[in-house]
Design a protein around this motif. Structure first.
Motif, mmCIF file in Angstrom:
data_model
loop_
_atom_site.group_PDB
_atom_site.id
_atom_site.type_symbol
_atom_site.label_atom_id
_atom_site.label_comp_id
_atom_site.label_asym_id
_atom_site.label_seq_id
_atom_site.Cartn_x
_atom_site.Cartn_y
_atom_site.Cartn_z
ATOM 1 N N ASP A 67 58.697 64.667 38.451
ATOM 2 C CA ASP A 67 58.228 63.985 37.244
ATOM 3 C C ASP A 67 59.255 64.236 36.148
ATOM 4 N N GLU A 68 60.323 63.469 36.187
ATOM 5 C CA GLU A 68 61.439 63.642 35.259
ATOM 6 C C GLU A 68 61.655 62.374 34.447
ATOM 7 N N GLU A 69 62.578 62.418 33.517
ATOM 8 C CA GLU A 69 62.944 61.228 32.758
ATOM 9 C C GLU A 69 63.511 60.176 33.711
ATOM 10 N N ALA A 70 63.235 58.907 33.423
ATOM 11 C CA ALA A 70 63.704 57.827 34.286
ATOM 12 C C ALA A 70 64.081 56.608 33.456
ATOM 13 N N ASP A 71 64.912 55.740 34.047
ATOM 14 C CA ASP A 71 65.265 54.477 33.398
ATOM 15 C C ASP A 71 64.058 53.543 33.358
ATOM 16 N N VAL A 72 63.245 53.622 34.402
ATOM 17 C CA VAL A 72 62.046 52.784 34.487
ATOM 18 C C VAL A 72 60.934 53.586 35.162
ATOM 19 N N THR A 73 59.729 53.432 34.633
ATOM 20 C CA THR A 73 58.552 54.096 35.197
ATOM 21 C C THR A 73 57.554 53.030 35.603
ATOM 22 N N LEU A 74 57.136 53.085 36.869
ATOM 23 C CA LEU A 74 56.146 52.158 37.402
ATOM 24 C C LEU A 74 54.868 52.943 37.662
ATOM 25 N N THR A 75 53.752 52.443 37.173
ATOM 26 C CA THR A 75 52.492 53.160 37.282
ATOM 27 C C THR A 75 51.448 52.280 37.948
ATOM 28 N N ALA A 76 50.755 52.850 38.936
ATOM 29 C CA ALA A 76 49.687 52.129 39.629
ATOM 30 C C ALA A 76 48.661 53.126 40.142
ATOM 31 N N ASP A 77 47.483 52.614 40.472
ATOM 32 C CA ASP A 77 46.500 53.484 41.099
ATOM 33 C C ASP A 77 46.866 53.674 42.574
ATOM 34 N N LYS A 78 46.186 54.596 43.218
ATOM 35 C CA LYS A 78 46.503 54.951 44.606
ATOM 36 C C LYS A 78 46.410 53.735 45.529
ATOM 37 N N GLU A 79 45.358 52.963 45.402
ATOM 38 C CA GLU A 79 45.151 51.801 46.279
ATOM 39 C C GLU A 79 46.274 50.782 46.134
ATOM 40 N N THR A 80 46.633 50.445 44.909
ATOM 41 C CA THR A 80 47.705 49.477 44.674
ATOM 42 C C THR A 80 49.024 50.002 45.215
ATOM 43 N N PHE A 81 49.311 51.274 44.971
ATOM 44 C CA PHE A 81 50.558 51.859 45.445
ATOM 45 C C PHE A 81 50.639 51.804 46.966
ATOM 46 N N GLU A 82 49.535 52.137 47.638
ATOM 47 C CA GLU A 82 49.514 52.091 49.102
ATOM 48 C C GLU A 82 49.702 50.673 49.617
ATOM 49 N N GLU A 83 49.127 49.674 48.922
ATOM 50 C CA GLU A 83 49.294 48.279 49.326
ATOM 51 C C GLU A 83 50.736 47.817 49.152
ATOM 52 N N ILE A 84 51.388 48.280 48.102
ATOM 53 C CA ILE A 84 52.797 47.934 47.894
ATOM 54 C C ILE A 84 53.639 48.556 49.008
ATOM 55 N N LEU A 85 53.395 49.829 49.309
ATOM 56 C CA LEU A 85 54.156 50.511 50.350
ATOM 57 C C LEU A 85 53.966 49.876 51.723
ATOM 58 N N SER A 86 52.747 49.435 52.013
ATOM 59 C CA SER A 86 52.474 48.870 53.336
ATOM 60 C C SER A 86 52.948 47.426 53.457
ATOM 61 N N GLY A 87 53.301 46.814 52.331
ATOM 62 C CA GLY A 87 53.727 45.418 52.360
ATOM 63 C C GLY A 87 52.582 44.439 52.173
ATOM 64 N N GLU A 88 51.357 44.950 52.001
ATOM 65 C CA GLU A 88 50.204 44.077 51.774
ATOM 66 C C GLU A 88 50.262 43.403 50.411
ATOM 67 N N MET A 89 50.917 44.063 49.444
ATOM 68 C CA MET A 89 51.022 43.510 48.097
ATOM 69 C C MET A 89 52.477 43.518 47.657
ATOM 70 N N ASN A 90 52.915 42.416 47.126
ATOM 71 C CA ASN A 90 54.261 42.296 46.584
ATOM 72 C C ASN A 90 54.289 42.995 45.220
ATOM 73 N N PRO A 91 55.337 43.802 44.945
ATOM 74 C CA PRO A 91 55.389 44.491 43.641
ATOM 75 C C PRO A 91 55.329 43.527 42.454
ATOM 76 N N THR A 92 55.956 42.363 42.578
ATOM 77 C CA THR A 92 55.925 41.381 41.482
ATOM 78 C C THR A 92 54.508 40.870 41.266
ATOM 79 N N SER A 93 53.794 40.589 42.353
ATOM 80 C CA SER A 93 52.397 40.139 42.244
ATOM 81 C C SER A 93 51.533 41.221 41.617
ATOM 82 N N ALA A 94 51.771 42.473 42.003
ATOM 83 C CA ALA A 94 51.012 43.581 41.424
ATOM 84 C C ALA A 94 51.245 43.660 39.923
#
Length: 96
Positions: free
Chosen positions: A46-73
């Protein structure tokens, strides 16, 4: 560190393969912790970053599995982006 973060680090490493990321990004999984992605790879942190993306656990898991496109999220309000939008889009293409 949570099991969700451990699993996510492993999954992100596999998804990125040999691709590198030019910059520093942070994924915050609400209630679980954060993951850092930079030119050296993927790790829990948890350090400084150029960009921070925040999501709940379910959304994050869907993005990782390919069920949800990050842009759509993002467009549906399930993923928030704070910082360099160009870096967020570059990360999205690496993870797609």
């Amino acid at each position: 560190m949570s099991d969700v973060i451990d699993m996510a680090v492993t999954a992100l490493k596999a998804k990125m393969g040999d691709d590198s990321f030019d910059g520093v990004a942070k994924f915050v999984v609400e209630g679980e912790g954060a993951i850092m992605i930079d030119g050296t790879g993927v790790r829990a942190g948890d350090e400084e970053a150029d960009v921070t993306l925040t999501a709940d656990k379910e959304t994050f898991e869907e993005i990782l599995s390919g069920e949800m496109n990050p842009t759509s999220a993002f467009m549906s309000g399930k993923l928030s982006v704070d910082g360099d939008m160009g870096k967020a889009m570059a990360l999205g293409s690496v993870l797609a």
